[in-house]
Design a protein around this motif. Structure first.
Motif, short mmCIF file in Angstrom:
data_model
loop_
_atom_site.label_atom_id
_atom_site.label_comp_id
_atom_site.label_asym_id
_atom_site.label_seq_id
_atom_site.Cartn_x
_atom_site.Cartn_y
_atom_site.Cartn_z
N SER A 260 20.30 -84.92 -54.61
CA SER A 260 19.15 -84.05 -54.34
C SER A 260 18.27 -84.59 -53.22
N GLU A 261 18.26 -85.91 -53.02
CA GLU A 261 17.42 -86.50 -51.98
C GLU A 261 18.17 -86.66 -50.66
N HIS A 262 19.49 -86.73 -50.73
CA HIS A 262 20.33 -86.98 -49.56
C HIS A 262 20.22 -85.83 -48.57
N GLN A 263 20.44 -86.15 -47.30
CA GLN A 263 20.36 -85.10 -46.28
C GLN A 263 21.33 -83.96 -46.56
N ALA A 264 22.52 -84.33 -47.09
CA ALA A 264 23.51 -83.29 -47.41
C ALA A 264 22.96 -82.34 -48.47
N GLY A 265 22.28 -82.91 -49.48
CA GLY A 265 21.70 -82.08 -50.53
C GLY A 265 20.59 -81.19 -50.01
N ARG A 266 19.80 -81.72 -49.12
CA ARG A 266 18.70 -80.93 -48.58
C ARG A 266 19.22 -79.76 -47.76
N VAL A 267 20.25 -80.03 -46.95
CA VAL A 267 20.83 -78.96 -46.13
C VAL A 267 21.42 -77.87 -47.03
N LEU A 268 21.92 -78.27 -48.18
CA LEU A 268 22.51 -77.30 -49.12
C LEU A 268 21.46 -76.72 -50.07
N ASN A 269 20.19 -77.03 -49.81
CA ASN A 269 19.07 -76.47 -50.59
C ASN A 269 19.13 -76.84 -52.06
N ILE A 270 19.56 -78.03 -52.35
CA ILE A 270 19.56 -78.52 -53.73
C ILE A 270 18.14 -78.97 -54.07
N PRO A 271 17.54 -78.43 -55.10
CA PRO A 271 16.14 -78.76 -55.40
C PRO A 271 15.98 -80.18 -55.95
N ALA A 272 14.77 -80.69 -55.84
CA ALA A 272 14.46 -82.03 -56.39
C ALA A 272 14.64 -82.01 -57.90
N THR A 273 14.97 -83.16 -58.45
CA THR A 273 15.23 -83.24 -59.90
C THR A 273 14.29 -84.20 -60.62
N GLY A 274 13.46 -84.90 -59.86
CA GLY A 274 12.56 -85.87 -60.50
C GLY A 274 13.25 -87.17 -60.87
N ILE A 275 14.45 -87.40 -60.36
CA ILE A 275 15.17 -88.63 -60.68
C ILE A 275 14.50 -89.82 -59.98
N ARG A 276 14.52 -90.95 -60.63
CA ARG A 276 13.97 -92.18 -60.05
C ARG A 276 15.02 -93.27 -60.11
N ILE A 277 15.24 -93.93 -58.99
CA ILE A 277 16.28 -94.97 -58.88
C ILE A 277 15.61 -96.33 -58.74
N LYS A 278 16.12 -97.29 -59.50
CA LYS A 278 15.64 -98.67 -59.35
C LYS A 278 16.42 -99.30 -58.19
N GLY A 279 15.75 -99.59 -57.16
CA GLY A 279 16.42 -100.16 -55.99
C GLY A 279 15.54 -99.98 -54.78
N ARG A 280 15.99 -100.51 -53.66
CA ARG A 280 15.20 -100.41 -52.42
C ARG A 280 15.65 -99.17 -51.65
#
Length: 497
Positions: A260-280
């Motif tokens: 959902s955050e990746h450029q590919a997802g944005r181009v495909l209009n995938i909405p945000a999901t509120g996911i949070r990743i532990k990492g940099r």
């Protein structure tokens, strides 16, 4: 087998001058290297001289004579029948380097007089570069690689889906203890001859490496080379996932991808999901250091993929959200649905479309393989067996007038000074390598060029013999590999370019 020139005998023992050890060999015995023996008073190279044959009945290439095939003019033969190439395997050596190479053979290649200089080089400066296709963590860069407890090399950089080792080299062969040098030479010999070698890495894994086969890491045979990093995997499969799942996380030790955050997802209009990743976070949908490296999911140390997730953002996430977590090889995956508390609940069954995408990740992974490249420098002494003026050979190689092969396999010649070569050991005839107790590796090397070019660089013209002379003593014949160029082909030389 090839007879060697005898320079000295004492009480029936023949002095072997093939290396600095200078063994005196009794009748029926072999030298310290097991490469030379006293047979009936003759000094014999034990391993047979090996030739490569290109014949129609073993897959030889047909010669084109159709119009437009200018690079393969018909020379009167319907097939390139009975072409032979004399390799240096079993040929003997130039050592102590004041004499011409064991075989300097001439033959015609479609009307051009060619010559091949054949010798087994004693390489004190040599090693092996090993590429291991795996995501799993082998050990920190620069860590020592050990065989039977002795350091024989080190871990170098991680490459795209592979881990590299640098083994051997003069530091380990001669710069350490006698035991270190002996074990280093033995490990190189076995690796280059296609045998399996067990190694340990300081701070890392235990591995078994054998050229051309899958690596064994901590006792488990690796199956797949990853399809790409987590970010690349998101890009490759984003369209397949977009209609069937709300979020995808591709777990990877290097770059973990989030759909959902990746450029590919944005181009495909995938909405945000509120996911949070532990990492940099590097860039949108790309995260570094989500876990420590290891042999778990995606080359990390995790066995539970949810451990890299934080709590979902309640402002965006919603019950029923569908989440796929998958590794870069498709070997590990999990399908989850958020419950009323926005906690991912593992599902026991995978929807067919999602299963297909996971299977395609696995399908696009190439088999994991260990690649072993021999690397060595042809020193001034070796080159003296080719020409009286060794620097002329170096210049001829750099000018693409001389083609270098190792046991008939194509050799990559490094730019810069000297003749430093690398060759794939799986393309050489079996058991092409030997050793001397100094310690050093013995490897076959051939230099092929036009006869006129050989004369011009100061070659040992008096030692040139027709190839038929060498074929008389060749006892081992192997077929040409179809994925390797024929060493005397015009395409290997600048004058044909």
């Amino acid at each position: 087998m090839v007879k060697q020139v005898i320079e000295s005998t004492i009480d029936g023992k023949i002095r072997c001058d093939a290396c600095p050890v200078m063994c005196y060999i009794s009748e029926g015995k072999s030298g310290a290297c097991d490469r030379y023996a006293n047979v009936g008073g003759d000094l014999i190279r034990v391993d047979p001289l090996t030739i490569i044959e290109n014949r129609k009945d073993n897959g030889g290439q047909l010669v084109s004579f159709l119009p437009g095939a200018e690079d393969k003019d018909w020379d009167g033969d319907l097939v390139q029948a009975k072409r032979s190439f004399v390799t240096a395997v079993g040929a003997g050596t130039t050592y102590p380097d004041y004499k011409p190479a064991p075989f300097i053979v001439s033959q015609q290649e479609r009307g051009v007089d060619m010559v091949t200089v054949v010798t087994e080089g004693i390489f004190s400066y040599c090693g092996a570069k090993v590429k291991i296709d795996t995501d799993r963590y082998l050990g920190p860069e620069t860590s020592a690689v050990r065989v039977e407890g002795e350091p024989v090399g080190h871990v170098t950089t991680g490459e795209y889906g592979s881990q590299m080792l640098s083994l051997g080299g003069v530091h380990h062969l001669t710069g350490g203890t006698k035991k270190e040098g002996r074990l280093t030479c033995d490990a190189l010999l076995r690796l280059c001859n296609g045998e399996a070698v067990a190694m340990t890495i300081d701070g890392g894994a235990g591995i078994v490496v054998k050229a051309g086969t899958a690596p064994v890491i901590n006792g488990v045979e690796e199956q797949r080379m990853r399809v790409g990093c987590g970010s690349a995997t998101i890009g490759m499969f984003a369209k397949q996932w977009a209609r069937h799942v709300d979020e995808v996380v591709v777990v990877d030790d290097h770059i973990t991808g989030v759909l959902s955050e990746h450029q590919a997802g944005r181009v495909l209009n995938i909405p945000a999901t509120g996911i949070r990743i532990k990492g940099r976070r590097s860039t949108p949908g790309r995260y570094f250091q989500v876990a420590e490296p290891g042999t778990g999911w995606g080359g990390t140390n995790i066995s539970d993929p949810l451990s890299i997730l934080g709590a979902f953002d309640p402002k965006t996430a919603y019950p029923g959200l569908r989440l796929l977590m998958v590794s870069t090889t498709g070997e590990q995956y999990g399908y989850y649905i958020l419950d009323e508390n926005l906690v991912p609940a593992l599902q026991t069954s995978l929807p067919d479309d999602i299963r297909l995408s996971v299977e395609q990740i696995a399908e696009n992974c190439e088999p994991a393989v260990c690649s072993v490249l021999f690397m060595g420098g042809a020193g001034g002494s070796l080159r003296a067996g080719v020409t009286r003026n060794p620097v002329q050979l170096t210049r001829s190689v750099k000018d693409a007038l001389t083609y270098v092969s190792c046991g008939g396999a194509p050799a990559y010649v490094w730019p810069g000074g000297g003749i430093t070569v690398m060759a794939d050991v799986t393309q050489m005839p079996a058991n092409s390598f030997g050793y001397v107790p100094t310690p050093a590796l013995v490897a076959p090397i051939e230099f092929t060029m036009r006869l006129d070019d050989y004369r011009a660089l100061g070659g040992h013209m008096e030692a040139v013999v027709p190839i038929e002379e060498a074929l008389k003593v060749a006892e081992r014949k192997v077929a040409q590999r179809q994925d390797a160029p024929w060493p005397t082909e015009r395409q290997n030389f600048k004058w044909q370019a």
